[in-house]
Motif scaffolding. Structure first.
Motif, mmCIF file in Angstrom:
data_model
loop_
_atom_site.group_PDB
_atom_site.id
_atom_site.type_symbol
_atom_site.label_atom_id
_atom_site.label_comp_id
_atom_site.label_asym_id
_atom_site.label_seq_id
_atom_site.Cartn_x
_atom_site.Cartn_y
_atom_site.Cartn_z
ATOM 1 N N THR A 139 22.115 66.613 46.926
ATOM 2 C CA THR A 139 22.730 65.377 46.423
ATOM 3 C C THR A 139 24.140 65.231 46.980
ATOM 4 O O THR A 139 24.526 64.148 47.440
ATOM 5 C CB THR A 139 22.775 65.383 44.882
ATOM 6 O OG1 THR A 139 21.445 65.536 44.375
ATOM 7 C CG2 THR A 139 23.379 64.110 44.343
ATOM 8 N N ILE A 140 24.902 66.319 46.970
ATOM 9 C CA ILE A 140 26.263 66.284 47.526
ATOM 10 C C ILE A 140 26.217 65.927 49.006
ATOM 11 O O ILE A 140 26.980 65.074 49.476
ATOM 12 C CB ILE A 140 26.975 67.640 47.313
ATOM 13 C CG1 ILE A 140 27.235 67.887 45.821
ATOM 14 C CG2 ILE A 140 28.288 67.697 48.104
ATOM 15 C CD1 ILE A 140 27.721 69.284 45.500
ATOM 16 N N ASP A 141 25.314 66.577 49.730
ATOM 17 C CA ASP A 141 25.188 66.300 51.172
ATOM 18 C C ASP A 141 24.827 64.837 51.424
ATOM 19 O O ASP A 141 25.377 64.191 52.307
ATOM 20 C CB ASP A 141 24.130 67.211 51.803
ATOM 21 C CG ASP A 141 24.522 68.678 51.758
ATOM 22 O OD1 ASP A 141 25.726 68.971 51.563
ATOM 23 O OD2 ASP A 141 23.629 69.532 51.904
ATOM 24 N N TRP A 142 23.899 64.304 50.640
ATOM 25 C CA TRP A 142 23.470 62.917 50.805
ATOM 26 C C TRP A 142 24.587 61.947 50.443
ATOM 27 O O TRP A 142 24.815 60.952 51.126
ATOM 28 C CB TRP A 142 22.228 62.667 49.940
ATOM 29 C CG TRP A 142 21.676 61.284 50.050
ATOM 30 C CD1 TRP A 142 21.252 60.643 51.179
ATOM 31 C CD2 TRP A 142 21.481 60.355 48.973
ATOM 32 N NE1 TRP A 142 20.802 59.382 50.872
ATOM 33 C CE2 TRP A 142 20.931 59.186 49.523
ATOM 34 C CE3 TRP A 142 21.710 60.417 47.601
ATOM 35 C CZ2 TRP A 142 20.604 58.072 48.749
ATOM 36 C CZ3 TRP A 142 21.378 59.315 46.835
ATOM 37 C CH2 TRP A 142 20.836 58.167 47.413
ATOM 38 N N PHE A 143 25.329 62.243 49.369
ATOM 39 C CA PHE A 143 26.443 61.385 48.987
ATOM 40 C C PHE A 143 27.526 61.360 50.065
ATOM 41 O O PHE A 143 28.138 60.322 50.292
ATOM 42 C CB PHE A 143 27.068 61.873 47.671
ATOM 43 C CG PHE A 143 26.410 61.335 46.435
ATOM 44 C CD1 PHE A 143 25.048 61.092 46.377
ATOM 45 C CD2 PHE A 143 27.157 61.089 45.300
ATOM 46 C CE1 PHE A 143 24.444 60.604 45.239
ATOM 47 C CE2 PHE A 143 26.574 60.594 44.151
ATOM 48 C CZ PHE A 143 25.210 60.356 44.106
ATOM 49 N N GLY A 144 27.757 62.489 50.728
ATOM 50 C CA GLY A 144 28.886 62.585 51.643
ATOM 51 C C GLY A 144 28.609 62.268 53.093
ATOM 52 O O GLY A 144 29.510 61.849 53.820
ATOM 53 N N ASN A 145 27.379 62.452 53.564
ATOM 54 C CA ASN A 145 27.083 62.297 54.985
ATOM 55 C C ASN A 145 27.011 60.819 55.369
ATOM 56 O O ASN A 145 26.225 60.063 54.813
ATOM 57 C CB ASN A 145 25.763 62.989 55.320
ATOM 58 C CG ASN A 145 25.574 63.128 56.805
ATOM 59 O OD1 ASN A 145 25.488 62.140 57.515
ATOM 60 N ND2 ASN A 145 25.507 64.367 57.264
ATOM 61 N N GLY B 225 23.326 59.617 55.139
ATOM 62 C CA GLY B 225 23.512 59.501 53.686
ATOM 63 C C GLY B 225 24.354 58.292 53.327
ATOM 64 O O GLY B 225 24.389 57.300 54.053
ATOM 65 N N LEU B 226 25.044 58.398 52.205
ATOM 66 C CA LEU B 226 25.816 57.270 51.681
ATOM 67 C C LEU B 226 27.233 57.199 52.228
ATOM 68 O O LEU B 226 27.853 56.148 52.170
ATOM 69 C CB LEU B 226 25.863 57.344 50.146
ATOM 70 C CG LEU B 226 24.511 57.403 49.440
ATOM 71 C CD1 LEU B 226 24.707 57.494 47.932
ATOM 72 C CD2 LEU B 226 23.667 56.209 49.807
ATOM 73 N N GLY B 227 27.758 58.309 52.712
ATOM 74 C CA GLY B 227 29.116 58.318 53.259
ATOM 75 C C GLY B 227 30.186 58.047 52.222
ATOM 76 O O GLY B 227 31.200 57.419 52.514
ATOM 77 N N ILE C 297 23.266 49.978 43.994
ATOM 78 C CA ILE C 297 22.959 48.660 44.561
ATOM 79 C C ILE C 297 23.668 48.478 45.895
ATOM 80 O O ILE C 297 23.053 48.112 46.897
ATOM 81 C CB ILE C 297 23.352 47.532 43.580
ATOM 82 C CG1 ILE C 297 22.355 47.487 42.410
ATOM 83 C CG2 ILE C 297 23.406 46.176 44.284
ATOM 84 C CD1 ILE C 297 22.808 46.614 41.247
ATOM 85 N N PHE C 298 24.971 48.744 45.917
ATOM 86 C CA PHE C 298 25.768 48.427 47.102
ATOM 87 C C PHE C 298 25.697 49.477 48.198
ATOM 88 O O PHE C 298 25.950 49.176 49.358
ATOM 89 C CB PHE C 298 27.225 48.138 46.711
ATOM 90 C CG PHE C 298 27.363 46.850 45.966
ATOM 91 C CD1 PHE C 298 27.203 45.631 46.613
ATOM 92 C CD2 PHE C 298 27.612 46.842 44.610
ATOM 93 C CE1 PHE C 298 27.307 44.436 45.935
ATOM 94 C CE2 PHE C 298 27.731 45.649 43.908
ATOM 95 C CZ PHE C 298 27.570 44.447 44.567
ATOM 96 N N THR C 299 25.349 50.723 47.868
ATOM 97 C CA THR C 299 25.286 51.756 48.906
ATOM 98 C C THR C 299 23.874 52.043 49.400
ATOM 99 O O THR C 299 23.708 52.513 50.518
ATOM 100 C CB THR C 299 25.906 53.086 48.410
ATOM 101 O OG1 THR C 299 25.172 53.542 47.270
ATOM 102 C CG2 THR C 299 27.370 52.931 48.070
ATOM 103 N N VAL C 300 22.859 51.755 48.576
ATOM 104 C CA VAL C 300 21.488 52.126 48.936
ATOM 105 C C VAL C 300 20.577 50.915 49.076
ATOM 106 O O VAL C 300 19.908 50.738 50.097
ATOM 107 C CB VAL C 300 20.882 53.101 47.891
ATOM 108 C CG1 VAL C 300 19.446 53.437 48.237
ATOM 109 C CG2 VAL C 300 21.720 54.362 47.772
#
Length: 198
Positions: free
Chosen positions: A52-58, A62-64, A107-110
């Motif tokens: 989850t951390i990796d996906w949020f940050g990449n 991911g979401l950046g 909503i806004f990131t994914v």
């Protein structure tokens, strides 16, 4: 005619008085609908917390998001504590706020780039180009599965669909949470109600 309208209005008013004692059921229904949604989202994040951390940050796949560890912890704790508090009807209005924030981030990131629909349906009124293109892909997938797979077994639990991942569910959950901010936990059916009575 005036007597008929007056009688009709009086009956409508009486119905409102009777139903007032059941107004907590709407809030209870919203709460019970949202509990498994947020519990599953939160436990999934918790069980795979590093992912989850990796996906949020990449920012490549991911979401950046900035501060991914903090953001992942906030999202996970909001969803898990939100599920528990909604189940109890405790601090319902308060916990709905961070849950709405998590929905807006989702909503806004994914979901926003995918349009409205969560499940691709080319016949729906809000079908975008991505959804319209899914019809051909879905038909091709059916052909492949009917030829090379056990199609009846694969579809015995439901129809084959294409996930569009649009904003539909996140917006729906946000509207439900907004209603809970107004309604609270619900008369008779929440700890909020019983604590405020005392």
């Amino acid at each position: 005619m005036k007597n008929f309208i007056a009688t009709l209005l009086q009956r409508y008013k009486n119905l409102g008085i009777i139903l007032k004692h059941f107004d907590g059921l709407a809030a209870l229904g919203l709460r019970l609908y949202l509990v498994p949604v947020f519990w599953m989202a939160g436990t999934n994040k918790l069980m795979h917390f590093q992912d989850t951390i990796d996906w949020f940050g990449n920012s490549d796949w991911g979401l950046g998001l900035p501060f991914p560890s903090i953001m992942a912890a906030l999202a996970t704790s909001a969803e898990l504590s939100g599920a528990v508090l909604l189940a109890l009807g405790l601090f319902t209005r308060l916990i709905s706020i961070p849950l709405i924030i998590t929905m807006f981030v989702a909503i806004f990131t994914v979901h926003l780039p995918h349009g409205w629909q969560a499940i691709a349906d080319p016949n729906a009124p809000f079908a975008n180009a991505q959804v319209l293109a899914s019809a051909e892909k879905l038909e091709k997938a059916r052909e492949i599965l009917e030829t090379y797979g056990n199609y009846d077994w694969l579809t015995s639990s439901g129809s084959l669909v294409i996930l569009n991942n649009g904003v539909e569910f996140a917006v729906t959950y946000s509207v439900m949470l907004l209603a809970l901010i107004v309604l609270g936990g619900g008369r008779y059916v929440s700890l909020d109600y019983w604590f405020t009575r005392k």
